[in-house]
Scaffold this active site. Sequence first.
Site, mmCIF file in Angstrom:
data_model
loop_
_atom_site.group_PDB
_atom_site.id
_atom_site.type_symbol
_atom_site.label_atom_id
_atom_site.label_comp_id
_atom_site.label_asym_id
_atom_site.label_seq_id
_atom_site.Cartn_x
_atom_site.Cartn_y
_atom_site.Cartn_z
ATOM 1 C CB CYS A 89 -5.181 0.930 -7.002
ATOM 2 S SG CYS A 89 -5.560 -0.592 -7.856
ATOM 3 C CG ASP A 105 -3.738 -1.061 -2.751
ATOM 4 O OD1 ASP A 105 -3.786 -2.302 -2.684
ATOM 5 O OD2 ASP A 105 -3.368 -0.461 -3.782
ATOM 6 C CG ASN A 106 -7.328 -3.139 -3.568
ATOM 7 O OD1 ASN A 106 -6.814 -2.156 -4.120
ATOM 8 N ND2 ASN A 106 -7.165 -4.373 -4.004
#
Length: 485
Positions: free
Chosen positions: A54, A288-289
């Site tokens: 994050c 974000d991921n």
Amino acid sequence: MEDYDRYFLPLFIYILYVKLEKKKLEMTPMKKTKALIGDAGAVFVNAFTVTPLCCPSRSSVLTGQYPHNHQVRNNSLAGSCSSARWQKGPEASAFPVHLSKQKYQTFFAGKYLNQYGRKEAGDVGHVPPGWDQWHALVGNSRYLNYTLSVNGVEEKHGDRYESDYLTDLIANRSLRFLEDRSPRRPFFLLLCPPAPHSPWTPAPKYQKQFADVKAPRGGSFDKPGKDKHWLLRQPENPMALSSLAFLDSAYRKRWQTLLSLDDLVESLVNKLESIKELNNTYIFYTSDNGYHTGQFSLPIDKRQLYEFDIRVPLMVRGPGIKPQQTLQAPVLNIDLAPTILDISGTDLSSVDVDGQSFLSQMAPSLRNGTTRPFFLVEYNGEGHPTTDPACPTLGPGLSQCFPDCVCEDAFNNTYACVRTLDPQNDLQYCEFADSESFVEVYNLTSDPHQLENIVKQVDPAVLQSMNQRLIKLQSCQGDSCRDNK
């Protein structure tokens, strides 16, 4: 300023990355988003984060820089997440600062960085430069019972769905911003809802949805990581029934939380249409991921070097972008900042970024540009200095050991990878900073699920070439990060 430079609205939304068969589309939680953004514009099928966690990933989005340049290494203050060093350095030149100089009206709502709002990090009174309206969550993702910094003033929320459910609150406040904005100046919104992050609290109206949904069982699901880094060799295989039940429940709840996110996207598109700005606005939808649910017998989390954790969704619609596009060239989260600034009319030569604008890929009539054949993925592992009391047999140096004491991270889960993706090559080469100097190599053309580490089968000259490319990328900055030689 031409029309395509005037308005854009990126949605930086933390969502689950899953590959789904078309026949199951009716069972997915993001149907409206796919129709309103993806079908109306471009879908990037090879979008990646440069670090699968994050805070460092979000820091890369804000700065357009690799973690080795912005120096945010993990989710802790010690790892520089929302630290004083971050605030005095990278944050002070993040892309919202440049938009403010271009007279954009700027609005932020949702999760910012994991340590944001801590007393040691400036408390709720710290409002990052570049933002006119600031509605930031203090700490990590929550849906109810949280605190916001509203333009630097603390605002506490309880557990009443109608007034406190964070995804809906973000939607409502963004609609109000659009209604109240000045029509004479361009605008920018960055919306970061909690869904589908834990604690996976769905809206009451969606709590019974997807009752029969389970995590997909294909690919590397519950496969042993026999030839991988030691952290991937430690999970029980096959997985315990309790771990399977846990990850299926988490997967289902994540989908339930995403239904409110789908509503948010629909409400924003409808509002932009009602104020006659939809055709002037760029909308970005990304994450974000990635995330894993059972791959290589790891129950749930991110942090790993594999495709399921580094790939992210990316869809964009806007002026000059033809609908129904599927784009193959790799795009990174460090490319978001230069792309947004490119659209705004900012001179990119004046901005310190490692990424590159991908406006030319989705709107070639507006820009010329090139694509990259390879890029860096880097991660610094996190571990606790003492043994987890819940898992006394494991020893220190580990973290994220749940459920059933399966650990998702460790101090020496620190690695750097070169990911090569072009028409001739689909490869990944990774080196670990551990006592084994462990190396993993994958040919994703023949092995898309990364089941076999082929490091012992590859020509040593090829390994040496990959090693040299990795060394170069690990120290790159600015233009040198975009050197394709």
